[in-house]
Scaffold this motif. Sequence first.
Motif, mmCIF file in Angstrom:
data_model
loop_
_atom_site.group_PDB
_atom_site.id
_atom_site.type_symbol
_atom_site.label_atom_id
_atom_site.label_comp_id
_atom_site.label_asym_id
_atom_site.label_seq_id
_atom_site.Cartn_x
_atom_site.Cartn_y
_atom_site.Cartn_z
ATOM 1 N N UNK A 188 0.785 -1.236 0.000
ATOM 2 C CA UNK A 188 0.000 0.000 0.000
ATOM 3 C C UNK A 188 0.815 1.282 0.000
ATOM 4 N N UNK A 189 2.135 1.193 0.087
ATOM 5 C CA UNK A 189 2.936 2.429 0.066
ATOM 6 C C UNK A 189 3.099 2.898 -1.371
ATOM 7 N N UNK A 190 2.849 4.192 -1.590
ATOM 8 C CA UNK A 190 2.983 4.702 -2.954
ATOM 9 C C UNK A 190 4.438 4.883 -3.341
ATOM 10 N N UNK A 191 5.207 5.395 -2.389
ATOM 11 C CA UNK A 191 6.612 5.615 -2.721
ATOM 12 C C UNK A 191 7.470 5.271 -1.513
ATOM 13 N N UNK A 192 8.595 4.661 -1.803
ATOM 14 C CA UNK A 192 9.550 4.353 -0.746
ATOM 15 C C UNK A 192 10.904 4.243 -1.407
ATOM 16 N N UNK A 193 11.954 4.505 -0.643
ATOM 17 C CA UNK A 193 13.280 4.367 -1.239
ATOM 18 C C UNK A 193 13.849 3.020 -0.809
ATOM 19 N N UNK A 194 14.835 2.572 -1.571
ATOM 20 C CA UNK A 194 15.467 1.287 -1.271
ATOM 21 C C UNK A 194 16.129 1.361 0.109
ATOM 22 N N UNK A 231 6.618 -6.896 11.363
ATOM 23 C CA UNK A 231 7.238 -5.769 12.070
ATOM 24 C C UNK A 231 7.882 -4.817 11.066
ATOM 25 N N UNK A 232 8.561 -5.381 10.048
ATOM 26 C CA UNK A 232 9.178 -4.534 9.013
ATOM 27 C C UNK A 232 8.105 -3.702 8.315
ATOM 28 N N UNK A 233 6.950 -4.305 8.100
ATOM 29 C CA UNK A 233 5.846 -3.599 7.445
ATOM 30 C C UNK A 233 5.421 -2.384 8.280
ATOM 31 N N UNK A 234 5.438 -2.556 9.592
ATOM 32 C CA UNK A 234 5.083 -1.431 10.468
ATOM 33 C C UNK A 234 6.186 -0.381 10.485
ATOM 34 N N UNK A 235 7.458 -0.864 10.534
ATOM 35 C CA UNK A 235 8.587 0.067 10.663
ATOM 36 C C UNK A 235 8.689 1.016 9.478
ATOM 37 N N UNK A 236 8.473 0.509 8.270
ATOM 38 C CA UNK A 236 8.704 1.322 7.069
ATOM 39 C C UNK A 236 7.671 2.427 6.925
ATOM 40 N N UNK A 237 6.573 2.296 7.625
ATOM 41 C CA UNK A 237 5.480 3.245 7.475
ATOM 42 C C UNK A 237 5.688 4.562 8.220
ATOM 43 N N UNK A 238 6.673 4.586 9.128
ATOM 44 C CA UNK A 238 6.919 5.800 9.921
ATOM 45 C C UNK A 238 5.620 6.303 10.564
ATOM 46 N N UNK A 239 4.940 5.452 11.304
ATOM 47 C CA UNK A 239 3.629 5.842 11.822
ATOM 48 C C UNK A 239 3.729 6.751 13.045
#
Length: 595
Positions: free
Chosen positions: A455-461, A505-513
């Motif tokens: 669901x993330x539109x943009x993310x960097x490597x 957990x990684x899925x949560x971490x990358x979201x910067x919630x």
Amino acid sequence: MEKTNNQIELDNSFVNIYGNNSKHPILILFKLYKGNYGRFALAILFFIIKHSPVWILPIITSNIINIATYPEGHTEKDILINVLVIIALIIFNFPMNYLYTKCQSSAIRQVEANLRSALIRKLQQLSISYHKEMESGRLQSKIIRDVEAIETLSSQIFTSLLTIGLNIIVALSITLTKSMTVFVFFILTVPVAGITIAMFRRSIRKRNREFRREMENTSARVMEMVELIPVTRAHALENEEIKKMESQLNEVASKGYRLDIVQANFAAVSWCLFQAFQVICLAFTGFLAFKKRILVGDIAMYQSYFTTIVNMVSNLITMLPNIAKGTESITSVGEVLLAHDVENYKGKKKLKNVIGDFKFINTSFAYEDGKEILSDLNFKVNHGETIALVGESGAGKTTILNLVIGFNKPTGGMVTLDGYDMNDLNLRTYRQHLAVVPQATILFSGSIRDNITYGLNSYTEEQLNAAVKAANLSSFIESLPEGLDTMIGEHGGKLSGGQRQRLSIARALIRQPKVIILDEATSALDSNSEREIQTALDNLVSDRTTFVVAHRLSTIRNADKIAVIGNGGCIEFGSYDELMEKKGAFYQMRKLQME
Ligand SMILES: Nc1ncnc2c1ncn2[C@@H]1O[C@H](COP(=O)(O)OP(=O)(O)OP(=O)(O)O)[C@@H](O)[C@H]1O
Ligand SMILES: [Mg+2]
């Protein structure tokens, strides 16, 4: 993704069409096609042209017989003209048929797609509790099977019904212009058809409903059975499962059998009736010709019109079961489209940004009336704080977390976020700043990368790698030949429990919630991995409001507040050190774990 106005209008119009319960399903069907009426009018026009040889042929036949039997005043040329007219019409059939199909099929397929997408959008709005109640197999049956039945019904109505209607009208009109006596005879078929239909209608409808329900049950059972196969195999219960499934399938067979019988009886009764009618018609017109009231060629003409009428009426009658099936499906789809249990945020406050202050004010919650799981809960969590919920299994910890997510609505009191009652908020704007690591990890069949960045539109490597590293997944991913692009199987079935949890957990971490919910996020990890992830989680939770449920009490040492949940409420509240000093329930629990 925001819905376009167009889609909202479409959904609303489907719901409005269904909204009025008193409407007959066939009326609903016609309303579904609103906006396509023009295409259908054109289709009817092309149909009339394409179909005309069928109507003209009996006249031509009768003309030719009459020219042959009474040649005075005619030449061979007259026969030729008659033949040429009909051949020209026959040749015209092909292009007209193409145009007709183009018009009607494009409209029907469009409505089919619209109906499915209205259903899918509705599923995305329906509340989590609705989905917990509704089996997924049943929904699938509605979206695939019922919409297909509606599509079939539509094409039948616009092909068969059109053919039937026009054929009857044309046959009757031509007969009327030729002979009033024969016309009156023809009209007598109407009450006979009516009585036959009335006799069978109710039982056909009932059998159809039973059959549809049973098909839905089967669909739900099959889905469940497939999901359960590992458990079944592990307990050597294959034969029991097969037996259970077989009895379900037998149920479908018996319901289907009853439906077939009633339909076959119906078809047979009407066939006999109308064949008898045809013989009577032949006798009748033969008698008229014998008395010189009509020409010999006209017997052939009337007979073929009457055959047309009889065939059409009996087609109509055999269509009836299909119409019943289609209308049943229209009702079935309506059950979903009209469900009220939706998360509706229309006119509710949108949050521009989330701070993360939560307050439980006299909050109560019950799944079922009269059975409160939580009562009169009062506590406060400030932004940036970590609150740990501990307590026995079944105490209500996950229930509290679901109140924080907004899946559960308080049955008494309220939960506030940043000072607003959560019931008044557009929860989507809040949930964009929320990350949840649920008790049972939910993954989908796709790659590791897809699952983390869902669901993330943009993310960097870099962001992705940082999340992977923090979740202690790097060495595992490096060991895979395809790395992040490894496919993980349905529901992540190719991963271990701990790997699935770390992926979550990684899925949560990358979201910067701004708000994080961790329900037993580290329960499937060994102490080593847990310690490593703990550091990552400590980083993650700094500056963010965090709700964490943990059974291993050592992991919540750093929590700002600990709430001990039990007896439908909060029995203790305070920091780790405070609660240890108090030597109450928490102290006892902790002591047990240290032994
Ligand atoms: N959808 C539901 N419908 C009815 N009752 C439910 C539902 N979900 C949970 N419950 C009941 O609510 C109670 C609290 O459940 P909850 O999942 O919040 O417990 P928990 O504290 O998270 O337990 P655990 O530590 O085992 O995860 C349980 O008794 C459970 O049976
Ligand atoms: Mg739980």
